[in-house]
Each structure stands twice: as C-alpha cells, then as structure tokens.
Design an enzyme around this catalytic site. Sequence first.
Site, PDB file in Angstrom:
ATOM      1  N   LYS A  53       0.840  -1.208   0.000  1.00 20.63           N
ATOM      2  CA  LYS A  53       0.000   0.000   0.000  1.00 20.63           C
ATOM      3  C   LYS A  53       0.870   1.251   0.000  1.00 20.63           C
ATOM      4  O   LYS A  53       0.619   2.205  -0.738  1.00 20.63           O
ATOM      5  CB  LYS A  53      -0.946  -0.016   1.216  1.00 20.63           C
ATOM      6  CG  LYS A  53      -2.058  -1.045   1.067  1.00 20.63           C
ATOM      7  CD  LYS A  53      -2.882  -1.251   2.326  1.00 20.63           C
ATOM      8  CE  LYS A  53      -3.870  -2.394   2.111  1.00 20.63           C
ATOM      9  NZ  LYS A  53      -4.701  -2.703   3.273  1.00 20.63           N
ATOM     10  N   GLN A  97      -4.526  -1.471   9.512  1.00 15.23           N
ATOM     11  CA  GLN A  97      -4.510  -2.799   8.896  1.00 15.23           C
ATOM     12  C   GLN A  97      -5.130  -3.829   9.841  1.00 15.23           C
ATOM     13  O   GLN A  97      -4.784  -3.891  11.021  1.00 15.23           O
ATOM     14  CB  GLN A  97      -3.060  -3.188   8.524  1.00 15.23           C
ATOM     15  CG  GLN A  97      -2.937  -4.460   7.723  1.00 15.23           C
ATOM     16  CD  GLN A  97      -3.571  -4.365   6.323  1.00 15.23           C
ATOM     17  OE1 GLN A  97      -3.626  -3.294   5.724  1.00 15.23           O
ATOM     18  NE2 GLN A  97      -4.057  -5.484   5.818  1.00 15.23           N
ATOM     19  N   ASP A 120     -10.811   3.138   3.833  1.00 16.59           N
ATOM     20  CA  ASP A 120     -11.108   1.701   3.741  1.00 16.59           C
ATOM     21  C   ASP A 120     -12.618   1.458   3.612  1.00 16.59           C
ATOM     22  O   ASP A 120     -13.049   0.373   3.233  1.00 16.59           O
ATOM     23  CB  ASP A 120     -10.639   0.990   5.023  1.00 16.59           C
ATOM     24  CG  ASP A 120      -9.409   0.124   4.808  1.00 16.59           C
ATOM     25  OD1 ASP A 120      -9.201  -0.332   3.668  1.00 16.59           O
ATOM     26  OD2 ASP A 120      -8.672  -0.095   5.784  1.00 16.59           O
TER      27      ASP A 120
HETATM   28  N1  GUN Z   1      -7.079  -6.743   6.109  1.00 21.69           N
HETATM   29  C1  GUN Z   1      -7.430  -7.469   5.026  1.00 21.69           C
HETATM   30  N2  GUN Z   1      -7.914  -6.671   4.060  1.00 21.69           N
HETATM   31  C2  GUN Z   1      -7.871  -5.417   4.531  1.00 21.69           C
HETATM   32  C3  GUN Z   1      -8.218  -4.158   3.990  1.00 21.69           C
HETATM   33  O1  GUN Z   1      -8.689  -4.015   2.844  1.00 21.69           O
HETATM   34  N3  GUN Z   1      -8.011  -3.090   4.805  1.00 21.69           N
HETATM   35  C4  GUN Z   1      -7.511  -3.204   6.061  1.00 21.69           C
HETATM   36  N4  GUN Z   1      -7.376  -2.095   6.783  1.00 21.69           N
HETATM   37  N5  GUN Z   1      -7.181  -4.364   6.591  1.00 21.69           N
HETATM   38  C5  GUN Z   1      -7.358  -5.461   5.831  1.00 21.69           C
END
Ligand code: GUN
Length: 292
Positions: A53, A97, A120
């Site tokens: 990311k 995350q 998100d």
């Molecule tokens: N864990 C698995 N997928 C995601 C996501 O798209 N965003 C976040 N913040 N955590 C995750």
Amino acid sequence: MTARILDGNALAAKVREDIAKDARVLTEQGIQPCLAVILVGENPASSVYVRNKVAACEKAGFRSLKFVFASDVLPEIVFAKIAELNADPSVHGILVQLPLPKHFSEDQVLEAILPTKDVDGFHAENFGLLLQGRKAFYPCTPWGVMKMLASEDVVIKGAEAVVIGRSNIVGKPMAVMLLAQGATVTICHSQTKDLSFHTRRADIVVAAVGRPKFLTGDMIKPGAVVVDVGINRLQEGPDAGKLCGDVDFESAKEVASLITPVPGGVGPMTITMLLANTLESARRVAAKAAGN
Ligand code: GUN
C-alpha cells in the site's frame, strides 16, 4: 468453453495512471494526497499488504505515513495516534490494517477514524451510507470488483449474483453493491445447506470464503462470470507456499465465460481503489479550500 481471463494488473495499471495524473494536479494546487497507515504487530501477511500500500502511494505521487506498533501496544496509544491523524489537515486517508491483536476491539478502532478519512470504507457511517445507496467511501475490494465487472461490460442489471462469504470487508458490501446495480443477490456462507444449488444458478459468482480452491467447475453455471477474492497460501502438496484463490481455477475456467486469476486479479484492484478513495478525500479538501 475456456474463459477469458480478467487481468487485474492491466486494469489497475490503467486506473492508477489516471489517479497519478490527478494527484499531480492536486499537488500543484498545494494539496498532495496523503494516506496514513497503521500496523499493529508482526502478522507477515499484513506487513506485506502494508508495504504494498505504501509503495503504491509513492508510485502514484501520494505522500504516505506508516506507523508500526508492537503487538502488545496499549490500545490508548493507537487511539491517540488516530486522533492525531484525524486532526491533521494534511492527512486525507487513515487505514488501520486488520486483523488487530486480540486485546483490541476492531469495531472501536474503526469507529475512531473520522468517516471523512475512512478510505477503507469500514466505518459504520460509511457502511450505512452504502446500504442506503448514498455517496460514501466504499470498501476497496468489492468496489474494485465492481470496476472490474464494469471494465468488461458485464451485465449486472437483472443478473443472478451469488456472493460466497458474509464478511464486513467483502461479502456484505459486495452484495449491497451488486444489489444497487440491479442484480438479484444471494449471500451464501459456511452454514448454507446446498451451496451448489445456488452457485449453479448464478450468472455472476463472487468467492470470498478464504478456503483454497473451494469453488470448483462443477458448481458453476456454463458461461458464468467468476470473481475470485481469495488469497490463500497453500500449506501442503507440490505447490506449497504458492498463492491460490477460493476458486479452483483449472476446472472453473473450463466452464466460466470470464474469470479473475489469483494472483493478478482482484488483489491489484483493491489497492487501486484505496488510492482512488484517498484521492477523492484530498479532492474534497481541495474543493473546500477553494470555497466550493
Ligand atoms: N485486512 C485485510 N484486508 C484489509 C483491507 O482491505 N483493509 C484493512 N485495513 N485491513 C485489511
């Protein structure tokens, strides 16, 4: 029939080019899109996702901030960081995350992020807006799937769609997005009695169960569109250590008309939509600064 492969890498590269162009324009206006990412603990998969990311932000010309906390960090410390980022006008997106260590309430953490910076799309306010069909930050994975379907002109209006999985991150929002575009949607999950009964009727199947090679060719209607959201690492056998999806690609591609691979399918689009949401958040800040 052998299915056409929906190349998520190619689509993501195209969309990210446009995002980078728009980011450059905003940056020239004095507002560089900025995403702050918080990682708690040493979950290896999470570390890889976060690294990807941050790298995607840099490649698109965004600023990125990364905060890593030990797995036994006190929740107050993470809440204080979120509050600081909420108050910082140069930060447009905040992402924590998941999963978080057990001593955290994920709901409380997600609710601590300002909905206007929740790129998100996990905050209850954004989820509620999505349910009502209103403008909001939408969760990146299902939204990425919708972009992929649109890129191939897949007809959603009137289609029978089956979503396998009912998570807040993928299954539920995926079903809502398909519904909003006129599909007849069935959500299946681990308690569904006769899964094949449902999947064999589906024009569009989205597999988001987290079980490797779960959806096999015999469970798919000939000509269906198959979207694989799974990212599983095979534990045993000759392919141990390799990534594979929730779909048994080899058998499914002989029945479907269009299929997403793993890797190189939905995954790259998830990060792309995260960039799109962060850009949109920065754009809103720019519009406000300009008095619009
Ligand atoms: N864990 C698995 N997928 C995601 C996501 O798209 N965003 C976040 N913040 N955590 C995750």
